[in-house]
Design a protein around this motif. Structure first.
Motif, short mmCIF file in Angstrom:
data_model
loop_
_atom_site.label_atom_id
_atom_site.label_comp_id
_atom_site.label_asym_id
_atom_site.label_seq_id
_atom_site.Cartn_x
_atom_site.Cartn_y
_atom_site.Cartn_z
N VAL A 112 46.84 14.89 -17.57
CA VAL A 112 48.24 15.73 -18.20
C VAL A 112 47.61 17.56 -17.84
CG1 VAL A 112 50.04 16.46 -19.61
CG2 VAL A 112 49.39 14.01 -18.92
N ARG A 113 48.30 18.47 -17.30
CA ARG A 113 47.44 19.83 -17.35
C ARG A 113 49.22 20.73 -17.28
NH1 ARG A 113 43.06 22.59 -18.83
NH2 ARG A 113 42.60 24.14 -17.39
N ALA A 114 49.20 21.41 -18.15
CA ALA A 114 50.26 22.07 -18.83
C ALA A 114 50.25 23.06 -17.66
CB ALA A 114 50.83 22.62 -19.23
N LEU A 115 50.28 24.04 -16.74
CA LEU A 115 49.96 24.89 -15.36
C LEU A 115 50.00 26.35 -16.24
CD1 LEU A 115 50.86 23.96 -12.13
CD2 LEU A 115 49.00 23.55 -13.26
N SER A 116 51.30 27.16 -16.64
CA SER A 116 51.48 28.35 -17.03
C SER A 116 50.74 28.45 -18.59
CB SER A 116 52.61 28.63 -17.33
OG SER A 116 53.40 28.73 -15.98
N GLU A 117 50.58 27.15 -19.30
CA GLU A 117 49.50 27.75 -21.06
C GLU A 117 48.46 27.80 -20.33
OE1 GLU A 117 50.35 24.00 -22.93
OE2 GLU A 117 52.47 24.43 -23.25
N ALA A 118 47.86 26.33 -19.16
CA ALA A 118 46.46 27.03 -19.00
C ALA A 118 46.00 28.51 -18.16
CB ALA A 118 46.12 25.51 -17.45
N VAL A 119 46.86 29.28 -17.56
CA VAL A 119 47.27 30.25 -16.80
C VAL A 119 46.42 31.62 -18.30
CG1 VAL A 119 47.73 32.45 -16.47
CG2 VAL A 119 47.45 29.59 -15.02
N LEU A 120 47.45 31.82 -18.93
CA LEU A 120 47.80 32.41 -20.35
C LEU A 120 46.43 31.61 -21.22
CD1 LEU A 120 51.60 32.60 -21.57
CD2 LEU A 120 50.40 33.90 -19.98
N ALA A 121 45.95 31.38 -21.57
CA ALA A 121 44.88 30.36 -22.17
C ALA A 121 43.87 31.12 -22.24
CB ALA A 121 44.88 29.00 -22.27
N GLY A 122 43.39 31.03 -20.23
CA GLY A 122 41.93 31.62 -19.83
C GLY A 122 42.27 32.90 -19.59
N GLY A 123 43.22 33.91 -20.70
CA GLY A 123 43.10 35.63 -20.35
C GLY A 123 43.33 36.06 -19.38
N ARG A 124 42.93 35.48 -17.96
CA ARG A 124 43.21 36.23 -16.91
C ARG A 124 44.61 36.31 -16.74
NH1 ARG A 124 42.35 31.08 -13.33
NH2 ARG A 124 43.16 30.74 -14.84
N TYR A 125 45.52 36.34 -17.64
CA TYR A 125 46.70 36.81 -17.32
C TYR A 125 47.55 37.32 -18.59
CZ TYR A 125 52.17 37.29 -15.85
OH TYR A 125 53.10 37.72 -15.03
N ARG A 126 48.43 38.15 -19.08
CA ARG A 126 49.00 38.73 -20.26
C ARG A 126 50.30 38.13 -19.39
NH1 ARG A 126 52.02 43.71 -21.39
NH2 ARG A 126 50.99 44.35 -19.58
N GLY A 127 50.86 36.71 -21.65
CA GLY A 127 52.02 36.58 -21.50
C GLY A 127 52.88 37.77 -22.23
N LYS A 128 54.80 36.96 -21.36
CA LYS A 128 55.39 37.76 -21.89
C LYS A 128 56.03 37.56 -23.72
CE LYS A 128 58.82 40.02 -19.89
NZ LYS A 128 57.93 41.37 -20.92
N GLY A 129 56.15 38.13 -24.33
CA GLY A 129 56.69 37.19 -26.35
C GLY A 129 58.11 37.59 -25.79
N GLY A 130 58.60 37.29 -27.22
CA GLY A 130 59.88 37.16 -27.73
C GLY A 130 60.17 36.82 -28.78
N GLU A 131 61.45 37.03 -29.28
CA GLU A 131 61.94 35.90 -30.36
C GLU A 131 61.97 34.46 -30.32
OE1 GLU A 131 65.88 37.00 -31.56
OE2 GLU A 131 65.26 39.15 -31.63
N GLU A 132 61.98 34.28 -29.13
CA GLU A 132 61.70 32.80 -28.84
C GLU A 132 60.57 32.10 -27.92
OE1 GLU A 132 65.38 31.91 -26.02
OE2 GLU A 132 65.90 33.63 -26.09
N GLY A 133 59.48 32.66 -28.48
CA GLY A 133 58.19 32.80 -28.11
C GLY A 133 57.99 33.14 -26.80
N THR A 134 56.76 32.52 -26.47
CA THR A 134 56.13 33.51 -25.20
C THR A 134 57.32 32.65 -23.89
OG1 THR A 134 53.77 32.72 -26.06
CG2 THR A 134 54.18 33.67 -23.41
#
Length: 328
Positions: A112-134
């Protein structure tokens, strides 16, 4: 007399049963046709199809027009999860309650693989946060989705080494297509007049899109459609639209249009001719088997629709003229 279980207890019972069911799924070796791959949302499923090509069978779980934030898996879905060799999903709470099942499957050794979580965890892309989380809507930035494509190529290659070279070759070819789409987005969205560079949509799904292509973004609802827009929020947004002379706002295919239409009526009551610029695809793609039912076509539609409605220069048919073809 035994009292009837509430909805929360019913869901917990279903979850306990689901865990037993999906943990019985098979994993490991598969036949010469390749692995059975299951994607959750259409954007993830489409990536898997581009990478696998003719190898393996790729199926989607959540169909077009369905809001994944509110999705609740059925018993049929649980059977499909059990039968899949490999499961790909977006993560970051996009799939709602289904995410609990998928995370547990991963902890129990399923592929099983969560793609967007993997992208952010790899540090190659900066996620956007907010009151409801990433913010989970990474696919709105074509550059971010290129990184998700790499995750699919790597993950499938490690799980199915026999076809790893084919996956890499398909991945390279699709990367070139995404590069072309990204260039088109920058060109046509860059032609929107400065005073009209604000994108108002039904919910806050376009934050990465705005950051990538230089647009202010206002979502009537929050990152998840489970959150409701307050009256004060609507009034403040209406005042901004009227004051700035924004020509158009947008509905979404998988979200109710009631708040968007309320803003249109409110603006007109204040003497501002606000139009609905079109329907955008946010959390779900277009109908299966159509051009808009692919990630490339979905983004082409969004980019072209937004640019034209806000005063930019974009061909009616999009990057390759396919948007005007009947049935697409």
């Amino acid at each position: 007399m035994e009292m009837r279980a509430g909805r929360g207890e019913v869901w917990r019972r279903l979850m306990r049963g689901a865990m037993v069911l999906v943990m019985l799924g098979t994993c490991g070796a598969w036949g010469r046709e390749g692995p059975e791959i299951l994607g959750t949302v259409g954007m993830v499923t489409d990536l898997a199809r581009e990478v696998t090509g003719e190898a393996g069978a790729v199926r989607g779980l959540i169909g077009e027009g369905v809001d994944p934030h509110l999705y609740k898996p059925t018993r049929k879905d649980l059977v499909r999860l059990r039968q899949a060799d490999i499961i790909l999903y977006n993560g970051l709470k996009l799939e709602g309650r289904l995410a609990d099942i998928l995370e547990e499957m991963g902890r129990n050794g399923r592929s099983v693989r969560a793609l967007s979580e993997a992208v952010l965890a790899g540090g190659r892309y900066r996620g956007k946060g907010g009151e409801e989380g990433t913010d989970p809507h990474l696919w709105m930035d074509v550059g971010a989705w290129r990184l998700a494509l790499k995750e699919v190529v790597t993950f499938l290659g490690e799980a199915d080494r026999e076809r790893a070279d084919r996956y890499r070759e398909n991945g390279r070819a699709y990367t070139e297509e995404l590069d072309r789409l990204d260039g088109y987005a920058r060109e046509v969205l860059g032609s929107i007049p400065e005073e009209h560079r604000i994108l108002v949509t039904a919910h806050d799904a376009f934050g990465y899109f705005g950051r990538a292509y230089g647009l202010e973004v206002r979502g009537i609802q929050g990152l998840s459609t489970e959150s409701e827009a307050g009256l004060r929020d609507l009034e403040e947004l209406l005042s901004e639209i009227v004051e700035r002379g924004i020509p158009a706002i947008f509905v979404e295919s998988s979200v109710s249009d009631k708040n968007v239409r309320a803003l249109v009526e409110g603006a007109r009551s204040k003497g501002h001719d606000l139009e609905i610029g079109g329907t955008l695809y946010s959390d779900a793609m277009g109908p299966a088997g159509t051009y808009r039912g692919t990630y490339f076509g979905m983004l082409d539609h969004n980019i072209t629709t937004i640019a034209r409605a806000l005063g930019g220069r974009a061909p009616e048919g999009g990057i390759d003229g396919k948007l005007v073809e009947q049935g697409n």
